[in-house]
Motif scaffolding. Structure first.
Motif, PDB file in Angstrom:
ATOM      1  N   ASP A 363       0.783  -1.279  -0.102  1.00 58.60           N
ATOM      2  CA  ASP A 363       0.101   0.110   0.127  1.00 58.60           C
ATOM      3  C   ASP A 363       0.965   1.501   0.173  1.00 58.60           C
ATOM      4  OD1 ASP A 363      -2.225  -1.387  -0.016  1.00 58.60           O
ATOM      5  OD2 ASP A 363      -2.596  -1.502   2.351  1.00 58.60           O
ATOM      6  N   HIS A 364       1.914   1.297   0.795  1.00 60.17           N
ATOM      7  CA  HIS A 364       2.521   2.509   0.946  1.00 60.17           C
ATOM      8  C   HIS A 364       3.503   2.762  -0.467  1.00 60.17           C
ATOM      9  CE1 HIS A 364       4.984   5.633   2.990  1.00 60.17           C
ATOM     10  NE2 HIS A 364       6.088   4.983   2.674  1.00 60.17           N
ATOM     11  N   ARG A 365       3.903   1.687  -1.203  1.00 59.00           N
ATOM     12  CA  ARG A 365       4.404   1.643  -2.296  1.00 59.00           C
ATOM     13  C   ARG A 365       3.785   2.438  -3.468  1.00 59.00           C
ATOM     14  NH1 ARG A 365       8.841  -2.773  -3.895  1.00 59.00           N
ATOM     15  NH2 ARG A 365       9.829  -3.073  -1.819  1.00 59.00           N
ATOM     16  N   ILE A 366       2.285   1.882  -3.628  1.00 57.36           N
ATOM     17  CA  ILE A 366       1.368   2.066  -4.436  1.00 57.36           C
ATOM     18  C   ILE A 366       1.223   3.846  -4.158  1.00 57.36           C
ATOM     19  CG2 ILE A 366      -0.977   2.198  -5.371  1.00 57.36           C
ATOM     20  CD1 ILE A 366      -0.616  -0.999  -4.759  1.00 57.36           C
ATOM     21  N   LEU A 367       0.797   4.163  -2.902  1.00 57.09           N
ATOM     22  CA  LEU A 367       0.590   5.641  -2.557  1.00 57.09           C
ATOM     23  C   LEU A 367       1.512   6.320  -2.979  1.00 57.09           C
ATOM     24  CD1 LEU A 367      -1.570   4.818   0.768  1.00 57.09           C
ATOM     25  CD2 LEU A 367      -2.422   5.691  -1.397  1.00 57.09           C
ATOM     26  N   ALA A 368       2.651   6.020  -2.514  1.00 59.67           N
ATOM     27  CA  ALA A 368       3.959   6.839  -2.880  1.00 59.67           C
ATOM     28  C   ALA A 368       4.086   7.240  -4.346  1.00 59.67           C
ATOM     29  CB  ALA A 368       5.164   6.250  -2.297  1.00 59.67           C
ATOM     30  N   THR A 369       4.159   6.045  -5.206  1.00 60.47           N
ATOM     31  CA  THR A 369       3.999   6.349  -6.678  1.00 60.47           C
ATOM     32  C   THR A 369       3.141   7.284  -7.118  1.00 60.47           C
ATOM     33  OG1 THR A 369       5.121   4.185  -6.872  1.00 60.47           O
ATOM     34  CG2 THR A 369       4.449   4.772  -8.861  1.00 60.47           C
ATOM     35  N   ALA A 370       1.823   7.117  -6.609  1.00 58.69           N
ATOM     36  CA  ALA A 370       0.792   7.924  -7.109  1.00 58.69           C
ATOM     37  C   ALA A 370       1.099   9.214  -6.467  1.00 58.69           C
ATOM     38  CB  ALA A 370      -0.500   7.380  -6.402  1.00 58.69           C
ATOM     39  N   SER A 371       1.627   9.401  -5.530  1.00 57.12           N
ATOM     40  CA  SER A 371       1.703  10.845  -5.149  1.00 57.12           C
ATOM     41  C   SER A 371       2.805  11.552  -6.018  1.00 57.12           C
ATOM     42  CB  SER A 371       2.194  11.109  -3.679  1.00 57.12           C
ATOM     43  OG  SER A 371       1.356  10.481  -2.695  1.00 57.12           O
ATOM     44  N   LEU A 372       3.868  10.871  -6.432  1.00 60.23           N
ATOM     45  CA  LEU A 372       4.943  11.282  -7.463  1.00 60.23           C
ATOM     46  C   LEU A 372       4.280  11.721  -8.696  1.00 60.23           C
ATOM     47  CD1 LEU A 372       7.719  12.168  -8.148  1.00 60.23           C
ATOM     48  CD2 LEU A 372       8.065   9.983  -8.894  1.00 60.23           C
ATOM     49  N   LEU A 373       3.382  10.786  -9.389  1.00 57.01           N
ATOM     50  CA  LEU A 373       2.791  10.949 -10.535  1.00 57.01           C
ATOM     51  C   LEU A 373       1.784  12.360 -10.466  1.00 57.01           C
ATOM     52  CD1 LEU A 373       2.053   7.165 -11.512  1.00 57.01           C
ATOM     53  CD2 LEU A 373       3.779   8.882 -12.251  1.00 57.01           C
ATOM     54  N   SER A 374       1.099  12.269  -9.399  1.00 56.63           N
ATOM     55  CA  SER A 374       0.028  13.429  -9.191  1.00 56.63           C
ATOM     56  C   SER A 374       0.892  14.810  -8.897  1.00 56.63           C
ATOM     57  CB  SER A 374      -0.988  13.206  -7.769  1.00 56.63           C
ATOM     58  OG  SER A 374      -1.550  12.096  -7.947  1.00 56.63           O
ATOM     59  N   VAL A 375       2.119  14.816  -8.348  1.00 56.33           N
ATOM     60  CA  VAL A 375       2.736  15.944  -8.313  1.00 56.33           C
ATOM     61  C   VAL A 375       3.299  16.345  -9.504  1.00 56.33           C
ATOM     62  CG1 VAL A 375       4.681  17.045  -7.176  1.00 56.33           C
ATOM     63  CG2 VAL A 375       3.346  15.788  -5.872  1.00 56.33           C
ATOM     64  N   ALA A 376       3.775  15.205 -10.224  1.00 57.16           N
ATOM     65  CA  ALA A 376       4.241  15.684 -11.621  1.00 57.16           C
ATOM     66  C   ALA A 376       3.074  16.245 -12.571  1.00 57.16           C
ATOM     67  CB  ALA A 376       4.676  14.289 -12.370  1.00 57.16           C
ATOM     68  N   ILE A 377       2.009  15.642 -12.675  1.00 61.61           N
ATOM     69  CA  ILE A 377       0.870  16.363 -13.397  1.00 61.61           C
ATOM     70  C   ILE A 377       0.542  17.563 -12.917  1.00 61.61           C
ATOM     71  CG2 ILE A 377      -1.620  15.963 -13.489  1.00 61.61           C
ATOM     72  CD1 ILE A 377      -1.301  12.891 -13.522  1.00 61.61           C
ATOM     73  N   MET A 401      11.141  17.452  -4.417  1.00 63.35           N
ATOM     74  CA  MET A 401      10.972  17.024  -3.028  1.00 63.35           C
ATOM     75  C   MET A 401      10.327  15.501  -3.044  1.00 63.35           C
ATOM     76  SD  MET A 401      12.899  18.473  -1.010  1.00 63.35           S
ATOM     77  CE  MET A 401      12.306  17.621   0.522  1.00 63.35           C
ATOM     78  N   ALA A 402       9.191  15.436  -3.916  1.00 62.30           N
ATOM     79  CA  ALA A 402       8.600  14.134  -4.127  1.00 62.30           C
ATOM     80  C   ALA A 402       9.324  13.023  -4.785  1.00 62.30           C
ATOM     81  CB  ALA A 402       7.202  14.292  -4.942  1.00 62.30           C
ATOM     82  N   SER A 403      10.338  13.680  -5.743  1.00 61.33           N
ATOM     83  CA  SER A 403      11.066  12.429  -6.407  1.00 61.33           C
ATOM     84  C   SER A 403      12.023  12.058  -5.454  1.00 61.33           C
ATOM     85  CB  SER A 403      11.777  13.103  -7.627  1.00 61.33           C
ATOM     86  OG  SER A 403      10.956  13.746  -8.689  1.00 61.33           O
ATOM     87  N   LEU A 404      12.800  12.701  -4.738  1.00 56.58           N
ATOM     88  CA  LEU A 404      13.640  12.542  -3.672  1.00 56.58           C
ATOM     89  C   LEU A 404      13.150  11.716  -2.663  1.00 56.58           C
ATOM     90  CD1 LEU A 404      16.658  13.103  -2.719  1.00 56.58           C
ATOM     91  CD2 LEU A 404      15.699  15.127  -1.332  1.00 56.58           C
ATOM     92  N   GLN A 405      11.747  11.878  -2.413  1.00 55.30           N
ATOM     93  CA  GLN A 405      11.412  11.122  -1.181  1.00 55.30           C
ATOM     94  C   GLN A 405      10.939   9.708  -1.699  1.00 55.30           C
ATOM     95  OE1 GLN A 405      10.722  11.707   1.820  1.00 55.30           O
ATOM     96  NE2 GLN A 405       8.860  10.733   2.587  1.00 55.30           N
ATOM     97  N   LEU A 406      10.570   9.668  -2.870  1.00 57.71           N
ATOM     98  CA  LEU A 406      10.572   8.206  -3.526  1.00 57.71           C
ATOM     99  C   LEU A 406      11.815   7.539  -3.462  1.00 57.71           C
ATOM    100  CD1 LEU A 406       8.174   6.308  -4.877  1.00 57.71           C
ATOM    101  CD2 LEU A 406       8.988   7.173  -6.842  1.00 57.71           C
TER     102      LEU A 406
END
Length: 406
Positions: A363-377, A401-406
């Protein structure tokens, strides 16, 4: 000289009072009723500003109007504008006393937010060093640390009765215990120091009259949440001092309580930081109408993304609470597969999302990836908008920061 000419022209207009249906600009007042014998009336010429205002309004009303269009009366328009400006100023400003007061209160709130941020970092270090369960008792006001060898031995004996010592740290030396004790003690006292840092300036600014009612209510709510944070922290630690249900399970704090503790800290930090911004910058930059419209679009996009990022952070608390980060150490696959086979082995099904190490990490991996994609959008969307340079820089920094966090 100009005043005399103005009054003479007004007098001529009064002579021909039928012009545009105007009434003579004189005010007649009758004497008080007590003077019953007198029937005279007092004639008073109105002042030049009132006369000018009267003729300006009537001249405005007499203008020909295009068909299908309505024009507001100048008097109503001016009154509405002045009232709107007063209401806007009263609603937006959170601090009394001008720019100097805004700067002082804003600096204090920014420092408080930074203190909360450092407190979260210190809590993370305490978690990594497994120091959180070293103190087996808690008082709201705090206590002095052990000062003598006898007091240190007493604290160490208390720790030896805990499940963590019996199953994880059995045979620990006193010097090692002192290290984890000081880490937890520093974390607790750093939080209490934040309370002092908050209350003393708040009392001073309140005495000076800087704090408005709206700001005072908001700050009192944040202070109450901060005071409750200590109770939540002890509620969390207490769960780790209880015997685990199985001898094969390591003693750890409840992931639910850990998530509540972290979520409360995030709420306090966001509340302080947002309030500080509202104090020092009550109005966004409005040099351009396009910037205002662009900022409104960014806000509509950023709000749901911020909720997603917050949900991702909370899921990270469940990863830490279950030690789920140790389950799989490969990315993007989890071991040899994309999705583990045991993600739904617990019953009822909902438990897997909070207690199953495989599911929690997935769940954490999916949410983290979705967060990065949303910030990129969000970043791509703002490139096409005409927005303030500071807003554009903040969006770009968020993507980094989102990219660095992932």
């Amino acid at each position: 000289m100009l005043g005399r000419r103005f009054l003479s022209s007004i007098a001529k207009r009064n002579k021909y009072s039928s012009y545009h249906n105007h009434q003579p600009l004189i005010r007649t007042t009758k004497p008080p009723s007590s003077s019953s014998s007198s029937t005279h009336e007092t004639v008073k010429l109105l002042s030049p500003p009132i006369i000018a205002r009267h003729y300006f309004i009537n001249a405005f009303r007499s203008l020909p109007l295009p068909k299908g269009q309505n024009v507001l009366c100048f008097r109503s328009f001016s009154r509405t504008a002045s009232v709107g400006a007063e209401q806007k100023e009263g609603l937006k400003l959170l601090v009394n006393g001008g720019a100097q007061a805004q700067k002082a209160v804003g600096t204090w709130l920014f420092c408080s937010a930074a203190w909360v941020f450092s407190l979260v970092v210190l809590g993370g270090i305490t978690r990594l060093t497994r120091s959180g369960l070293s103190m087996t008792d808690w008082k709201f006001t705090g206590t002095l640390p052990p000062m003598s060898d006898e007091e240190w031995h007493q604290e160490f004996e208390k720790y030896k009765q805990s499940p963590e010592y019996k199953r994880v740290n059995k045979g620990m030396k006193l010097e090692d215990f002192k290290f984890i004790y000081w880490m937890e003690y520093a974390h607790r006292m750093w939080g209490r120091a934040l309370g002092v840092l908050f209350v003393l300036p708040y009392s001073y600014f309140l005495r000076k009259g800087y704090i408005t009612v709206k700001l005072g209510l908001r700050l009192c709510s944040l202070f109450a949440l901060g005071a409750g944070q200590g109770l939540i922290g002890w509620w969390m630690v207490k769960s780790g001092l209880e015997e685990p249900p199985s001898e094969y399970v390591q003693p750890r704090v409840s992931p639910y309580r850990l998530a509540a503790h972290l979520t409360s800290a995030f709420a306090i930090y966001c509340g302080l930081f947002w309030t500080a911004l509202s104090v020092v910058m009550p109005e966004p930059p409005a040099e351009s109408l396009a910037w205002v419209r662009g900022a409104a679009k960014v806000k509509r996009l950023a709000l749901p993304i911020s909720l997603l990022v917050g949900l991702t952070a909370i899921s990270g608390a469940f990863v830490a609470g279950n030690d789920a980060g140790h389950a799989f150490n490969t990315f993007p696959k989890m071991g040899d597969t994309w999705m583990p086979d045991d993600i739904f082995e617990m019953t009822p099904l909902i438990r897997n999302f909070f207690e199953n190490t495989s599911t929690v990490q997935l769940d954490h991996r999916i949410l983290a990836t979705a967060s990065l994609l949303s910030v990129a959008i969000l970043w791509l969307s703002t490139r096409k908008l005409d927005i303030h340079p500071a807003v554009r820089a903040l969006v770009g920094g968020t993507l980094g920061m989102a990219s660095l966090q992932l």
